[in-house]
Scaffold this active site. Structure first.
Site, PDB file in Angstrom:
ATOM      1  N   ASN A  35      -1.182  -8.648  -1.943  1.00  0.00           N
ATOM      2  CA  ASN A  35       0.111  -8.520  -1.948  1.00  0.00           C
ATOM      3  C   ASN A  35       0.864  -8.450  -3.335  1.00  0.00           C
ATOM      4  O   ASN A  35       2.072  -7.648  -3.520  1.00  0.00           O
ATOM      5  CB  ASN A  35       0.779 -10.047  -1.515  1.00  0.00           C
ATOM      6  CG  ASN A  35       0.573 -10.553  -0.157  1.00  0.00           C
ATOM      7  OD1 ASN A  35       0.182  -9.438   0.637  1.00  0.00           O
ATOM      8  ND2 ASN A  35       0.730 -11.515   0.240  1.00  0.00           N
ATOM      9  N   GLN A  36       0.314  -8.548  -4.218  1.00  0.00           N
ATOM     10  CA  GLN A  36       0.691  -8.299  -5.459  1.00  0.00           C
ATOM     11  C   GLN A  36       0.671  -6.966  -5.963  1.00  0.00           C
ATOM     12  O   GLN A  36       1.649  -6.125  -6.218  1.00  0.00           O
ATOM     13  CB  GLN A  36      -0.350  -8.798  -6.723  1.00  0.00           C
ATOM     14  CG  GLN A  36      -0.038 -10.124  -6.888  1.00  0.00           C
ATOM     15  CD  GLN A  36      -0.988 -11.124  -7.922  1.00  0.00           C
ATOM     16  OE1 GLN A  36      -2.120 -10.500  -8.025  1.00  0.00           O
ATOM     17  NE2 GLN A  36      -0.567 -12.017  -8.460  1.00  0.00           N
ATOM     18  N   ASP A  74      -0.449   2.140  -1.657  1.00  0.00           N
ATOM     19  CA  ASP A  74       0.014   1.832  -0.524  1.00  0.00           C
ATOM     20  C   ASP A  74      -1.216   1.452   0.360  1.00  0.00           C
ATOM     21  O   ASP A  74      -1.436   0.739   1.276  1.00  0.00           O
ATOM     22  CB  ASP A  74       0.840   2.626   0.239  1.00  0.00           C
ATOM     23  CG  ASP A  74       1.570   1.822   1.700  1.00  0.00           C
ATOM     24  OD1 ASP A  74       1.764   0.692   1.692  1.00  0.00           O
ATOM     25  OD2 ASP A  74       1.830   2.739   2.456  1.00  0.00           O
ATOM     26  N   GLY A  78      -4.037  -2.387   1.280  1.00  0.00           N
ATOM     27  CA  GLY A  78      -4.998  -2.862   2.519  1.00  0.00           C
ATOM     28  C   GLY A  78      -6.289  -2.805   2.469  1.00  0.00           C
ATOM     29  O   GLY A  78      -7.014  -3.603   2.914  1.00  0.00           O
ATOM     30  N   ASP A  95       4.060  -5.019   3.416  1.00  0.00           N
ATOM     31  CA  ASP A  95       3.524  -3.461   3.304  1.00  0.00           C
ATOM     32  C   ASP A  95       4.644  -2.643   4.019  1.00  0.00           C
ATOM     33  O   ASP A  95       5.147  -1.582   3.578  1.00  0.00           O
ATOM     34  CB  ASP A  95       2.181  -3.243   3.808  1.00  0.00           C
ATOM     35  CG  ASP A  95       1.729  -2.137   3.703  1.00  0.00           C
ATOM     36  OD1 ASP A  95       1.430  -1.632   2.419  1.00  0.00           O
ATOM     37  OD2 ASP A  95       1.585  -1.230   4.829  1.00  0.00           O
ATOM     38  N   ASP A  99       7.509   0.256   2.616  1.00  0.00           N
ATOM     39  CA  ASP A  99       6.999   1.404   3.131  1.00  0.00           C
ATOM     40  C   ASP A  99       8.610   1.754   3.861  1.00  0.00           C
ATOM     41  O   ASP A  99       8.912   2.979   3.421  1.00  0.00           O
ATOM     42  CB  ASP A  99       6.120   1.398   4.238  1.00  0.00           C
ATOM     43  CG  ASP A  99       4.658   1.410   3.937  1.00  0.00           C
ATOM     44  OD1 ASP A  99       4.435   1.550   2.698  1.00  0.00           O
ATOM     45  OD2 ASP A  99       3.949   1.384   4.903  1.00  0.00           O
TER      46      ASP A  99
END
Length: 165
Positions: A35-36, A74, A78, A95, A99
């Site tokens: 998340n960071q 990005d 993940g 995320d 986006d």
């Protein structure tokens, strides 16, 4: 919650994937959470979109660099989530939020930047039309996925209740 690794279906996704993998192998050794990384990535995209509104070539180079960093990170977020076993519904939402926010801001930044450089209002109109088309296509994809999932679930439940099984 475990998510499968998405397939990179076109040459650009494959290229960015080849760039992001070595970065992921380095970042996974740090204390950064997925998340960071998503937030850092999103901020890079916002900065890149902002630089698109400026008129100098150097500012456009900055925009390109920040947008590329956004795109690469990005993918890294993940990868890190899967490597560290830290996948979450919130992380997936975060995320997608960044986006879509950056889709909007990059199109807006391009439109405003062209308008400021040319004083042609048509650039703003084209930006608005493009934003509408992008979000319409994304909405259609989401609705298609929901309808497909529901129809598949209905079909599976109908088959289980069928006397011919």
């Amino acid at each position: 919650m475990k998510h499968k690794i998405p397939q990179r279906k076109n040459i650009f996704e494959a290229l960015y994937n080849n760039i992001s993998k070595p970065i992921s192998r380095i970042v996974v050794k740090t204390s950064l959470t997925p998340n960071q990384i998503t937030i850092i990535s999103g901020i890079f995209g916002i900065i890149g979109a902002y630089f698109l509104t400026y008129q100098s070539r150097l500012d456009l180079i900055y925009a390109a660099v920040f947008i590329q960093l956004f795109t690469i990170l990005d993918l890294v977020d993940g990868d890190i989530a899967r490597m560290k076993g830290m996948q979450s519904h919130f992380g997936k939402w975060l995320d997608i939020f960044f986006d879509k926010l950056n889709d909007l801001l990059i199109i807006l930044g391009l439109s405003v930047g062209v308008y400021l450089r040319t004083n042609n209002i048509f650039a703003l109109y084209l930006g608005i039309i493009l934003m509408g088309l992008v979000f319409f296509i994304q909405f259609s994809m989401v609705m298609n996925a929901i309808i497909y999932r529901e129809s598949k679930a209905y079909s599976e439940s109908s088959e289980k209740g069928s006397p011919h099984n």
